[in-house]
Design an enzyme around this catalytic site. Structure first.
Site, short mmCIF file in Angstrom:
data_model
loop_
_atom_site.label_atom_id
_atom_site.label_comp_id
_atom_site.label_asym_id
_atom_site.label_seq_id
_atom_site.Cartn_x
_atom_site.Cartn_y
_atom_site.Cartn_z
CB SER A 128 -7.21 -3.50 3.90
OG SER A 128 -6.89 -4.49 3.22
CB THR A 130 -8.90 -7.31 2.94
OG1 THR A 130 -9.27 -8.66 3.30
CG2 THR A 130 -9.17 -6.38 3.72
CE1 TYR A 153 -6.13 -5.90 9.49
CE2 TYR A 153 -6.48 -6.99 7.48
CZ TYR A 153 -6.07 -5.91 8.29
OH TYR A 153 -5.41 -4.99 7.57
CE LYS A 157 -7.69 -2.61 8.79
NZ LYS A 157 -7.14 -1.55 9.41
CE1 TYR A 181 -3.79 3.26 4.01
CE2 TYR A 181 -2.92 1.63 5.31
CZ TYR A 181 -3.38 2.86 5.29
OH TYR A 181 -3.21 3.79 6.06
CG ASN A 183 -0.38 -6.70 -1.09
OD1 ASN A 183 -1.43 -6.54 -1.44
ND2 ASN A 183 0.02 -7.77 -0.46
CG ASN A 203 2.60 -9.27 5.56
OD1 ASN A 203 2.58 -8.61 6.67
ND2 ASN A 203 1.46 -9.75 4.95
NE ARG A 235 -2.44 -10.65 -2.51
CZ ARG A 235 -2.89 -11.52 -3.00
NH1 ARG A 235 -3.18 -11.54 -4.44
NH2 ARG A 235 -3.22 -12.73 -2.20
N GLY A 300 -7.24 -19.07 2.12
CA GLY A 300 -7.64 -17.81 2.18
C GLY A 300 -6.91 -16.76 1.47
#
Ligand code: UFG
Length: 344
Positions: A128, A130, A153, A157, A181, A183, A203, A235, A300
């Site tokens: 991700s 992220t 989470y 990853k 990835y 979004n 989401n 995003r 966050g």
């Protein structure tokens, strides 16, 4: 003739089901395993309606090594794995970190351990954006710094990427393509499969389409005081079919003996889009209004992140193709189909 047999873990989930369709359409045999913790076995029917082929389906959790061993024994000849099976709710992971570490990491380790003994050549891993946290510079490339994860989470990853890297460095005779990835949004244009969140969607797109259809009163746009042109977060929204096709490309590379043992690719469009721009584009594309208000920032959230997809474009031979308006129309079509079916 089949191009190969691919195990898709989490194959009845959102990204997994769309990828199963693209694999079948590209000439692969597909075996799905899913524990149905966040999806339904009906999704297999949807895949069959789209492709005309019913993939093999096993109900079970790859977090259990015996389930994985039995799967390989009963489905010999698997050439590659695409691992989507994972818990994925960022907020929940903060409340139940041990569950997230146990589930997501056990699944990966069980699969990795069983690959070589069963002749499986490679694994595609769902990572991700992220991992980049709040980037200093956008767009992010695969070389951009990895920032400390902001949730368990996200940390799963990062740890998973390290586990795969270490396993391959130790001489494990397997290959991996790690896809980061951005979004994923949208659904198959047939509206036979799509995203089906449990309860109140976390989401943006499922919340937006549920608001547009009247299931929710208003969409809250979390924050309009960010340091972005319109104050809302930015995003990189990637069409789910485009994303699914990136996995087919990744499998091709795993099965090609001439490619490196481990590769990492950003899977995004290269365009940063604000939440407000997304809402406006949805309204223009569908002609449906989305009541919305500005609310406080969500804890966050990253302010802005979008991909430099040049490596995926040039090396993986993949590019995002679907226009955003098309993606948003497909998301809306899916919401309408859920209503027709009486699901929502
Ligand atoms: N948003 C709203 N209102 C909502 C829901 C979301 O304004 O009701 C905003 C968010 O604040 C954010 C944007 O819409 O600015 C996108 O939010 P999503 O929750 O759709 O997606 P995220 O970017 O937060 O999360 C996604 C994936 C995660 C992954 C993360 C990495 O869903 O799995 O990217 O940053 F970890």
């Amino acid at each position: 003739m089949s191009k190969g047999k691919i195990l898709v873990t989490g194959g009845t989930g959102y990204i997994g089901s769309h990828t199963a369709v693209e694999l079948i359409n590209s000439g692969y045999d597909v075996v799905i395993i899913d524990d149905l913790s966040n999806s339904s076995a009906d999704v297999v029917d949807g895949i069959e309606r789209i492709t005309g082929v019913r993939p093999a389906f096993v109900e079970g959790s790859c977090a259990n090594p015996h389930v994985v061993a039995k799967l390989f024994a009963e489905h010999p000849g698997i050439n590659a794995i695409i691992n989507f099976a994972a818990s994925k709710a960022v907020g929940e992971s903060v409340k139940k970190p041990l569950l997230y570490y146990r589930n997501n990491l056990n699944i990966l380790i069980n699969l990795l351990e069983q690959m070589a003994p069963n002749g499986v050549k490679g694994i595609v891993f769902s990572s991700s954006c992220t991992v980049y946290g709040e980037p200093d510079i956008n767009p992010v490339t695969e070389q951009s710094p990895i920032k400390k994860a902001t949730s368990p989470y996200g940390n799963t990853k990062q740890i998973a990427e390290e586990i795969i890297t270490d396993a391959i460095a130790s001489g494990e005779p397997i290959k991996s393509v790690i896809l980061r990835y951005f979004n994923p949004i949208g659904s198959h244009p047939s509206a036979e499969i799509g995203e089906l969140p449990n309860g109140v969607p976390q989401n943006l797109i499922p919340y937006l389409t549920q608001t547009a259809i009247g299931l929710r009163e208003k969409l809250s746009i979390f924050g309009n005081d960010y340091n972005t042109p319109d104050g809302t977060c930015i995003r990189d929204y990637i069409d789910i079919i485009d994303l699914a096709r990136a996995h087919v490309k990744a499998v091709e590379r795993l099965l090609d003996p001439s490619t490196p043992q481990i590769e990492i690719f950003n899977i995004g469009t290269g365009n940063g889009l604000s939440v407000k721009q997304l809402v406006d584009t949805f309204e223009e594309a569908t002609g449906v209004k989305v009541p919305h208000v500005y609310a406080d920032r969500r804890q966050g959230d990253i302010e802005q992140v979008w991909a430099d997809p040049a490596l995926a474009n040039n090396v993986l031979g993949w590019k995002a193709e679907t226009p955003l308006a098309e993606t948003l129309k497909n998301a809306w079509r899916w919401q309408l189909r859920l209503r027709e079916r009486g699901i929502m």
